[in-house]
Design a protein around this motif. Structure first.
Motif, PDB file in Angstrom:
ATOM      1  N   SER A  80       0.831  -1.207   0.000  1.00  0.00           N
ATOM      2  CA  SER A  80       0.000   0.000   0.000  1.00  0.00           C
ATOM      3  C   SER A  80       0.861   1.251   0.000  1.00  0.00           C
ATOM      4  O   SER A  80       0.356   2.341  -0.247  1.00  0.00           O
ATOM      5  N   THR A  81       2.153   1.102   0.287  1.00  0.00           N
ATOM      6  CA  THR A  81       3.083   2.222   0.201  1.00  0.00           C
ATOM      7  C   THR A  81       4.242   1.848  -0.706  1.00  0.00           C
ATOM      8  O   THR A  81       4.638   0.691  -0.784  1.00  0.00           O
ATOM      9  N   CYS A  85       9.805   5.577  -2.336  1.00  0.00           N
ATOM     10  CA  CYS A  85       9.577   6.943  -1.830  1.00  0.00           C
ATOM     11  C   CYS A  85       8.657   6.989  -0.618  1.00  0.00           C
ATOM     12  O   CYS A  85       8.434   8.055  -0.060  1.00  0.00           O
ATOM     13  N   LYS A  86       8.089   5.867  -0.235  1.00  0.00           N
ATOM     14  CA  LYS A  86       7.232   5.729   0.950  1.00  0.00           C
ATOM     15  C   LYS A  86       5.916   6.490   0.863  1.00  0.00           C
ATOM     16  O   LYS A  86       5.268   6.727   1.860  1.00  0.00           O
ATOM     17  N   HIS A  87       5.468   6.858  -0.342  1.00  0.00           N
ATOM     18  CA  HIS A  87       4.164   7.498  -0.525  1.00  0.00           C
ATOM     19  C   HIS A  87       3.092   6.416  -0.640  1.00  0.00           C
ATOM     20  O   HIS A  87       3.370   5.295  -1.078  1.00  0.00           O
ATOM     21  N   ASN A  88       1.873   6.773  -0.265  1.00  0.00           N
ATOM     22  CA  ASN A  88       0.749   5.860  -0.399  1.00  0.00           C
ATOM     23  C   ASN A  88       0.471   5.653  -1.889  1.00  0.00           C
ATOM     24  O   ASN A  88       0.401   6.610  -2.658  1.00  0.00           O
ATOM     25  N   LEU A  89       0.293   4.400  -2.317  1.00  0.00           N
ATOM     26  CA  LEU A  89       0.122   4.086  -3.733  1.00  0.00           C
ATOM     27  C   LEU A  89      -1.268   4.428  -4.252  1.00  0.00           C
ATOM     28  O   LEU A  89      -1.460   4.553  -5.456  1.00  0.00           O
ATOM     29  N   ASP A  93      -0.505  10.286  -0.695  1.00  0.00           N
ATOM     30  CA  ASP A  93      -0.138  11.045   0.499  1.00  0.00           C
ATOM     31  C   ASP A  93       1.301  10.773   0.888  1.00  0.00           C
ATOM     32  O   ASP A  93       1.806   9.663   0.752  1.00  0.00           O
ATOM     33  N   LYS A  94       1.947  11.790   1.416  1.00  0.00           N
ATOM     34  CA  LYS A  94       3.305  11.654   1.898  1.00  0.00           C
ATOM     35  C   LYS A  94       3.295  10.915   3.217  1.00  0.00           C
ATOM     36  O   LYS A  94       2.314  10.948   3.956  1.00  0.00           O
ATOM     37  N   PRO A  95       4.404  10.272   3.556  1.00  0.00           N
ATOM     38  CA  PRO A  95       4.469   9.607   4.866  1.00  0.00           C
ATOM     39  C   PRO A  95       4.464  10.641   5.985  1.00  0.00           C
ATOM     40  O   PRO A  95       5.012  11.734   5.838  1.00  0.00           O
ATOM     41  N   LYS A  96       3.827  10.300   7.075  1.00  0.00           N
ATOM     42  CA  LYS A  96       3.734  11.222   8.207  1.00  0.00           C
ATOM     43  C   LYS A  96       5.045  11.235   8.976  1.00  0.00           C
ATOM     44  O   LYS A  96       5.675  10.212   9.179  1.00  0.00           O
ATOM     45  N   LYS A  97       5.439  12.424   9.368  1.00  0.00           N
ATOM     46  CA  LYS A  97       6.651  12.570  10.182  1.00  0.00           C
ATOM     47  C   LYS A  97       6.279  12.266  11.621  1.00  0.00           C
ATOM     48  O   LYS A  97       5.312  12.778  12.156  1.00  0.00           O
ATOM     49  N   GLY A  98       7.035  11.411  12.224  1.00  0.00           N
ATOM     50  CA  GLY A  98       6.728  11.046  13.598  1.00  0.00           C
ATOM     51  C   GLY A  98       7.893  10.288  14.203  1.00  0.00           C
ATOM     52  O   GLY A  98       8.991  10.231  13.650  1.00  0.00           O
TER      53      GLY A  98
END
Length: 101
Positions: A80-81, A85-89, A93-98
């Motif tokens: 699903s990502t 680049c770790k974006h949602n396919l 959406d960009k990956p959340k910073k945490g």
């Protein structure tokens, strides 16, 4: 200008899923329904092999990340990502910073 791959991954994933099910059914029909060495069995097994080749071609051509455009072959049915680049396919959406674990 960067090419747009929007919708390509979801469409490719759906086609790959249908082709894999068809290949499984054709192979099972050839091996379970027909006697060994008959023309029907040979046709079913050849059809299954052709469908597997079609899965590979569709995965190479259609299954790309909508954001970075990289090909996604391994795990095309479960990802699903994007592994690159770790974006949602699906949403982009960009990956959340945490906090990273």
């Amino acid at each position: 200008m960067k090419p747009s791959f929007t919708g390509s991954f979801a469409r490719g994933q759906k086609i790959v899923r249908y082709l894999m099910v068809a290949a499984l059914l054709a192979g099972a029909a050839g091996l379970l329904l027909f006697h060994e060495g008959t023309m029907q069995q040979t046709v079913c097994v050849a059809l299954a092999a052709a469908l597997i080749l079609a899965v590979i071609v569709v995965a190479l051509l259609e299954c790309r990340c909508p954001h970075c455009g990289k090909r996604i072959i391994n795990g095309v049915l479960v990802l699903s990502t994007c592994p690159n680049c770790k974006h949602n396919l699906y949403t982009g959406d960009k990956p959340k910073k945490g906090k990273k674990k």
